[in-house]
Write a protein that holds these residues in place. Structure first.
Motif: not given
Length: 120
Positions: A10-13, A27-38, A42-55
């Motif tokens: 997920v998000c490169g980790s 794996q399907g869940l992880a793919k969905q999460l990865d796509e959503e977080m990525c 992509d839309q918020n380059p200054a955001a952290s992976v943690t912020t994406a995960a929390v949202l």
């Protein structure tokens, strides 16, 4: 059932998940999460992976809560429908008994009327 150890990305980790669910499901869940977080990152380059995960977690919790509330509402409606159906069934049975009684009384009165006519 023994837990499967499943490696996801997920998000490169990489993460290793222990789950009793199938690997395909996880794996399907992880793919969905990865796509959503990525997509968020992509839309918020200054955001952290943690912020994406929390949202993402907040979004999933919101969906879960709304689905749970919807299921509760459906259960309540079904309960009401079942109570209404039981009452309707009892009313129908009572109406059948009343109809049977009325038919019996009608037949009795016809016989009585027939006897009265024969006597006249």
């Amino acid at each position: 059932m023994a837990a499967n150890r499943i490696r996801i990305r997920v998000c490169g980790s990489e993460y290793v998940i222990a789950s009793t669910d199938s690997e395909e499901y996880v794996q399907g869940l992880a793919k969905q999460l990865d796509e959503e977080m990525c997509a968020f990152l992509d839309q918020n380059p200054a955001a952290s992976v943690t912020t994406a995960a929390v949202l993402a977690a907040l979004g999933y919790m919101d969906e879960k809560e709304k689905a749970s509330n919807g299921a509760d509402n459906m259960r309540a409606q079904i309960k009401d429908y079942l109570e209404d159906a039981a009452k309707a069934k009892m009313d129908a049975e009572e109406a059948r008994r009343a109809l049977s009684d009325a038919k019996y009384e009608l037949e009795r009165l016809r016989r009585e009327l027939g006897y009265t006519r024969d006597e006249s």
